[in-house]
Motif scaffolding. Sequence first.
Motif, PDB file in Angstrom:
ATOM      1  N   VAL A 230      30.748  46.929  41.228  1.00 13.08           N
ATOM      2  CA  VAL A 230      31.449  46.530  42.445  1.00 13.08           C
ATOM      3  C   VAL A 230      32.363  47.649  42.919  1.00 13.08           C
ATOM      4  CG1 VAL A 230      33.048  44.879  43.469  1.00 13.08           C
ATOM      5  CG2 VAL A 230      31.380  44.099  41.778  1.00 13.08           C
ATOM      6  N   LYS A 231      32.258  47.997  44.188  1.00 18.15           N
ATOM      7  CA  LYS A 231      33.138  49.015  44.751  1.00 18.15           C
ATOM      8  C   LYS A 231      34.062  48.410  45.807  1.00 18.15           C
ATOM      9  CE  LYS A 231      31.227  52.152  42.260  1.00 18.15           C
ATOM     10  NZ  LYS A 231      31.941  52.599  41.047  1.00 18.15           N
TER      11      LYS A 231
ATOM     12  N   LEU B 180      34.554  37.528  42.709  1.00 19.36           N
ATOM     13  CA  LEU B 180      34.870  38.660  41.833  1.00 19.36           C
ATOM     14  C   LEU B 180      35.949  38.290  40.819  1.00 19.36           C
ATOM     15  CD1 LEU B 180      34.925  41.703  44.303  1.00 19.36           C
ATOM     16  CD2 LEU B 180      33.026  40.780  42.992  1.00 19.36           C
TER      17      LEU B 180
ATOM     18  N   GLY C 103      35.120  44.647  48.316  1.00 16.55           N
ATOM     19  CA  GLY C 103      35.043  43.195  48.344  1.00 16.55           C
ATOM     20  C   GLY C 103      36.321  42.481  47.967  1.00 16.55           C
TER      21      GLY C 103
ATOM     22  N   ILE D 188      32.637  44.381  36.981  1.00 17.67           N
ATOM     23  CA  ILE D 188      33.215  44.859  38.242  1.00 17.67           C
ATOM     24  C   ILE D 188      33.188  46.383  38.305  1.00 17.67           C
ATOM     25  CG2 ILE D 188      35.345  44.963  39.594  1.00 17.67           C
ATOM     26  CD1 ILE D 188      36.021  42.197  38.526  1.00 17.67           C
TER      27      ILE D 188
ATOM     28  N   LYS E 164      35.758  38.693  48.569  1.00 17.36           N
ATOM     29  CA  LYS E 164      34.825  37.867  47.796  1.00 17.36           C
ATOM     30  C   LYS E 164      35.554  37.267  46.593  1.00 17.36           C
ATOM     31  CE  LYS E 164      30.805  40.691  49.097  1.00 17.36           C
ATOM     32  NZ  LYS E 164      31.545  41.621  49.976  1.00 17.36           N
TER      33      LYS E 164
END
Length: 301
Positions: free
Chosen positions: A88-89, A76, A91, A84, A73
């Motif tokens: 977010v983990k 990010l 991606g 993050i 992604k």
Amino acid sequence: VPVMPVNRTNLIVRKHKGKTTSLQLLTNYVYGHPESEIVLLPYSSEAVYVNHGGKVRANAKLSWTTSSTPIHKDELFGMKPHEIIEGVKLGLLMEFIATRDISPDEEILIDYGDEWDWAWTNHVKDWKPIQGSSSYVQSNILTKELNGYYKTKDEQKEEPYHSSLSTAVKFWLKDLDFYDVIISKDEEAGEHTVYHANWTQDLDKDSYCIRQCEILHRSLTTTDGNATYAYDVKILPYRGKILPSACVWDEDDTIYIDKVPSEAISMIEKSYESDQHLLNAFRHEIGLPDDLLPAAWRRKY
């Protein structure tokens, strides 16, 4: 190479007077940049085998993927580090790109960066064994050498095992009504519960607990005509967060287990005391090149 963004402070094991003195072994496998709070942890097994080749021997380089895949992604790259880290983990996907032709039997190498190279050179030059290292032995090796004979708590006062090691007991946690229960009252410590039971193996359960223990008593017994040892032990308190919840109870309470067979006793390393946690062990992240660090991830000075 799929990578997970991690806050670099999560790699710290010990601090002293505000200064980091010890880092996790994972530090050696993450990609990081000194101007970012984020480090990137690869979670494919192949990535950890790509070693440092320096500027001369390196035949590949890191790059963000250019493939169109839902695994990666790009959005990010525009997020702030705290956004993050908190949300977010997964991606992010990186690639190893060959910088020249690589032979079938040739090792793939990348350049870990000037900082890593400098740190490794100085580590090798300045490294000295720490005090007590000559008597260190790995727990599994010592367990095999002891062959079922372990010192009691009192015997260890005279002849202690290495300070990094502890005796441990393997047991199946029973319902609390399986234990004899004593309510103990202490003027200073207050009321706490003492649980007491004989060791039994629960063949209906695959999972079991291994906990540090003190050996209070050792006795010689005979099983199937063979002489062996049995132990009475006290489970030691555990304040960490790693063990399954089933192996942890109110640490103000005490559990005693008697008649533990020698095969259920072993030596283990105390938390953060194995050889990989030595204070003079090499720890340094793999350098993330400047052109791969998104502008939004840089610290603002």
